[in-house]
Design an enzyme around this catalytic site. Structure first.
Site, PDB file in Angstrom:
ATOM      1  N   LYS A  64     -43.017  33.475  32.545  1.00 32.35           N
ATOM      2  CA  LYS A  64     -44.327  32.624  31.839  1.00 32.35           C
ATOM      3  C   LYS A  64     -43.657  31.446  31.460  1.00 32.35           C
ATOM      4  CE  LYS A  64     -47.325  36.954  31.457  1.00 32.35           C
ATOM      5  NZ  LYS A  64     -48.208  37.983  30.823  1.00 32.35           N
ATOM      6  N   TYR A 186     -49.226  33.324  40.920  1.00 35.91           N
ATOM      7  CA  TYR A 186     -49.127  34.392  39.959  1.00 35.91           C
ATOM      8  C   TYR A 186     -48.113  35.624  39.702  1.00 35.91           C
ATOM      9  CZ  TYR A 186     -49.490  37.347  35.608  1.00 35.91           C
ATOM     10  OH  TYR A 186     -48.942  38.400  34.584  1.00 35.91           O
TER      11      TYR A 186
HETATM   12  N1  GLU Z   1     -47.059  40.194  36.836  1.00 38.00           N
HETATM   13  C1  GLU Z   1     -46.887  41.552  35.248  1.00 38.00           C
HETATM   14  C2  GLU Z   1     -48.732  41.694  35.030  1.00 38.00           C
HETATM   15  O1  GLU Z   1     -49.222  40.599  35.699  1.00 38.00           O
HETATM   16  C3  GLU Z   1     -46.602  40.674  34.197  1.00 38.00           C
HETATM   17  C4  GLU Z   1     -46.224  41.862  33.622  1.00 38.00           C
HETATM   18  C5  GLU Z   1     -45.347  41.951  31.839  1.00 38.00           C
HETATM   19  O2  GLU Z   1     -44.222  41.443  32.636  1.00 38.00           O
HETATM   20  O3  GLU Z   1     -46.111  41.115  30.415  1.00 38.00           O
HETATM   21  O4  GLU Z   1     -48.611  42.534  34.540  1.00 38.00           O
END
Ligand code: GLU
Length: 304
Positions: A64, A186
């Protein structure tokens, strides 16, 4: 520094055995909870590693930070019409606030926020996931960084909650592209596999006023660097950002793969990884390693 890091690694190992590996993404549940790595990359270009620092793991939410950085480069301040800037006080995958706040996610580090950011990148690039992977490769200086297809497939199969957030944003007019395409982008970014060493190097621009590793290429401006670090401090550690900020005092971002990257502005980046998580979703041993690391950064008190 090397001996110092090995000592921190040995002390943080005492926390192994606590916490639980994330299992809501089944491909992550197979991770070995006994793994622990730490890597440091200084602004002078020195690298130090201890333990499992060169083992690639699923970076998950640490992606992110890269998503946000790229979207700020393409969309600038207009991004903040789509996503807020405050901690949510809710779990990272909560839908409650999203409905109440008419599809505008609280910040870019909760899942809904990162999905909105991914939507911006889908608008800006033909293959945004490959673009982000290539940026990660270039920043880390490692051309072998890959998107883990098994993790990607697992996230896709268990996407209900993230899909619900994306559809809610779509219903409120806060998603320009098709939900499936945005979700795939994503998930692909979250499924990048990188080591502690890769991550410490790749995110080193956050410690050096926006200069990427190597010959000093400016990746983002000093002002943007400062702002990204601020968002990491307030929102980077899920619901425990306040606790972590007090205990460690460094901007940081964690992921459910067990990695945490922290920034010592002006000096260095450090990444710790261990798969077992606490109830907030942060790695138990990696947090402890960073706490020990931060304590050691303090100069010793002057002689009495
Ligand atoms: N790809 C994970 C989700 O969308 C990321 C979660 C994370 O690392 O906080 O749940």
């Amino acid at each position: 520094m090397q001996r110092w890091l090995e000592d921190i690694h040995a002390r943080a190992r005492t926390r192994l055995g606590r916490g639980r590996v994330a299992d809501y993404i089944p491909a992550l549940a197979r991770q070995d909870p006994a793994r622990l790595g730490i890597a440091v990359y200084t602004n002078a270009g020195e690298r130090y590693v201890a333990g499992d620092a060169e083992t690639p793991f699923s970076i998950q939410s640490i992606a992110k930070v890269l998503l946000l950085t790229l979207a700020l480069r393409t969309h600038g301040e207009a991004l903040w019409q789509r996503v807020g800037l405050n901690p949510s006080g809710m779990p990272f995958n909560s839908l409650a606030l999203l409905e109440a706040e008419r599809g505008k996610p609280r910040n870019p580090f909760i899942n809904a926020g990162a999905i909105a950011v991914a939507d911006c990148l889908v608008s800006a690039f033909v293959t945004p996931d490959k673009h982000l992977r290539d940026v990660a490769r270039r920043l880390a200086g490692n051309a072998s960084i890959l998107i883990d297809d098994e993790v990607l497939a697992s996230e896709w199969q268990h996407r209900a909650r993230n899909a619900a957030a994306a559809y809610l944003m779509k219903a409120f007019g806060n998603l320009d592209n098709e939900v499936d395409e945005v979700l795939r982008t994503y998930f692909s970014c979250c499924a990048l596999a990188m080591s502690c060493r890769d991550l410490a190097i790749a995110l080193s621009f956050l410690a050096s006023d926006g200069h990427a590793r190597g010959p000093g290429e400016r990746f983002v401006s000093p002002g943007l660097t400062r702002r990204i670090n601020a968002i990491m401090t307030t929102c980077g550690m899920y619901d425990a950002a306040g606790d972590f900020a007090y205990r460690v005092g460094l901007p940081a971002k964690s992921g459910v793969g067990g990695g945490i990257v922290a920034v010592v502005p002006g000096r260095m980046t450090v990444c710790a990884w261990s798969p077992a998580l606490d109830d907030s979703g942060n790695s138990v041993a990696a947090q402890h390693a960073l706490e020990l690391f931060a304590e050691e950064l303090d100069p010793p008190p002057p002689d009495a």
